[in-house]
Write an enzyme that holds these catalytic residues in place. Structure first.
Site, PDB file in Angstrom:
ATOM      1  CG  HIS A 116       1.358   1.958   4.906  1.00 49.53           C
ATOM      2  ND1 HIS A 116       0.294   1.965   3.970  1.00 49.53           N
ATOM      3  CD2 HIS A 116       1.736   3.041   5.315  1.00 49.53           C
ATOM      4  CE1 HIS A 116      -0.007   3.213   4.115  1.00 49.53           C
ATOM      5  NE2 HIS A 116       0.919   3.810   4.702  1.00 49.53           N
TER       6      HIS A 116
ATOM      7  CD  GLU B  54       0.974   7.471   5.303  1.00 48.78           C
ATOM      8  OE1 GLU B  54       1.000   6.484   5.802  1.00 48.78           O
ATOM      9  OE2 GLU B  54       1.390   8.595   5.739  1.00 48.78           O
TER      10      GLU B  54
ATOM     11  CG  PHE C 245      10.569  13.355   8.148  1.00 51.24           C
ATOM     12  CD1 PHE C 245      10.192  14.677   8.431  1.00 51.24           C
ATOM     13  CD2 PHE C 245      10.433  12.808   6.747  1.00 51.24           C
ATOM     14  CE1 PHE C 245       9.572  15.179   7.452  1.00 51.24           C
ATOM     15  CE2 PHE C 245       9.907  13.477   5.927  1.00 51.24           C
ATOM     16  CZ  PHE C 245       9.378  14.680   6.036  1.00 51.24           C
TER      17      PHE C 245
ATOM     18  CB  SER D  68      -0.878   0.121   1.232  1.00 50.94           C
ATOM     19  OG  SER D  68      -0.380  -0.251   2.542  1.00 50.94           O
TER      20      SER D  68
ATOM     21  CG  ASP E 153       1.576  14.449  16.771  1.00 48.08           C
ATOM     22  OD1 ASP E 153       1.516  13.906  17.845  1.00 48.08           O
ATOM     23  OD2 ASP E 153       2.383  13.868  15.996  1.00 48.08           O
TER      24      ASP E 153
END
Ligand code: FAD
Length: 281
Positions: A260, A12, A210, A10, A103
């Protein structure tokens, strides 16, 4: 002998903020559809800032005839706003949600009627029964705000017991953390697929930024190798492709149910990884 079945993938995306970004994502999606993804998911900005962008991107994916998952964060939300958004998603034909706490952007106060993702999962089940397949987030390297590792594991169990069907992990480069997490939740009697989230490595500064924010550890050997390449992006990309291919191979060999990909709205790195892994479509 029959071929082993292909590992599902998958992908994103995040909602683009500009018309150019929208156009670019359309092209990227077409390239990634070649991987025959199980679904494409679209992140949901905290504070409601990109909610319309999320819904628009999800609409486009569905219109392409591809299964779409809408991320759905509840921080700052009320039961009423969540109920209205669920109704919108249902009317759009969305069948899969990634249910999150989210968040708060700095500067926002707390507020809202939901404190944890588990409360959102329970509310979605209460309001919509089995209309949605619900994914939740998992943290093999432990969520940065967790009070303790065992508390974080219990928080995950609470989300599953509230009605989550499956989970996607925060990205990681230590496969042992993933395998340990999978063993730990099995020991708790939880029987949900936990799909590793894979972050391709294409830039050293972006990855380090990140990872500081999300609590994903960059192993020392990877960090030092990346730093040693300086501005040599070709070497960073080649090294990143090798490292992440190796990670995915270990995950596949260890029984990961799917992969993913955090595409960052780029196709090249995810396509290269899938090509190397023989998942090219
Ligand atoms: P929770 O599961 O609620 O956990 C949050 C923290 O609270 C953890 O430290 C947990 O240990 C603790 N906790 C939970 N329940 C309890 C309890 N009952 N008592 C005490 N402590 C508790 N963010 C976005 O804004 N938009 C997105 O689209 C998005 N997509 C994501 C997709 C994935 C696959 C992942 C892994 C993360 C994503 N995030 C997204 C980031 C996520 O919102 C943050 O990591 C957030 O800080 C936690 O969300 P959660 O749903 O995991 O929260």
């Amino acid at each position: 002998m029959s071929e082993p079945s292909r590992l599902p993938v998958s992908v994103e995306f995040f909602p683009p903020k500009t018309p150019e970004g929208v156009e670019k994502l359309r092209a990227v999606r077409q390239q990634l559809y070649g991987l025959k993804p199980e679904f494409c998911s679209v992140t949901f900005g905290a504070g409601g800032s990109t909610q319309e962008g999320t819904f628009n991107a999800v609409r486009e994916i569905l219109a392409d005839g591809v299964s779409a998952a809408s991320h759905f964060s509840c921080i700052g939300a009320t039961r009423e706003t969540v109920r209205a958004q669920l109704a919108t998603l249902k009317s759009m034909g969305v069948k899969r949600l990634v249910a999150l706490r989210g968040d708060l952007p700095s500067g926002y106060g707390a507020g809202g009627e939901f404190h944890y993702a588990s409360e959102l999962v329970a509310f979605i089940r209460q309001e919509t029964g089995d209309d949605f397949h619900i994914e939740v987030a998992a943290y093999p390297e432990i969520h940065p705000q967790a009070k303790s590792p065992s508390g974080d594991l219990q928080a995950f169990a609470t989300k599953v017991r509230a009605g989550a069907n499956s989970a996607i992990t925060q990205y990681f480069y230590n496969p042992d953390a993933y395998f340990r997490f999978v063993d730990d939740i099995a020991a708790l009697g939880l029987n949900v697929p936990v799909v590793p989230g894979i972050m391709p490595i294409t830039s050293s500064s972006q990855l380090l930024r990140f990872s500081d924010a999300s609590g994903a550890e960059i192993p020392r050997w990877i960090r030092l190798r990346l730093q040693s390449y300086g501005d040599d992006t070709a070497s960073i990309k080649a090294f990143g492709l090798d490292v992440v291919t190796g990670l995915c191979e270990q995950l596949r060999a260890g029984g990961a149910p799917a992969l993913h990909f955090y595409t960052m709205n780029q196709s090249v790195a995810t396509l290269a990884l899938c090509e190397r892994l023989g998942l090219g479509g």
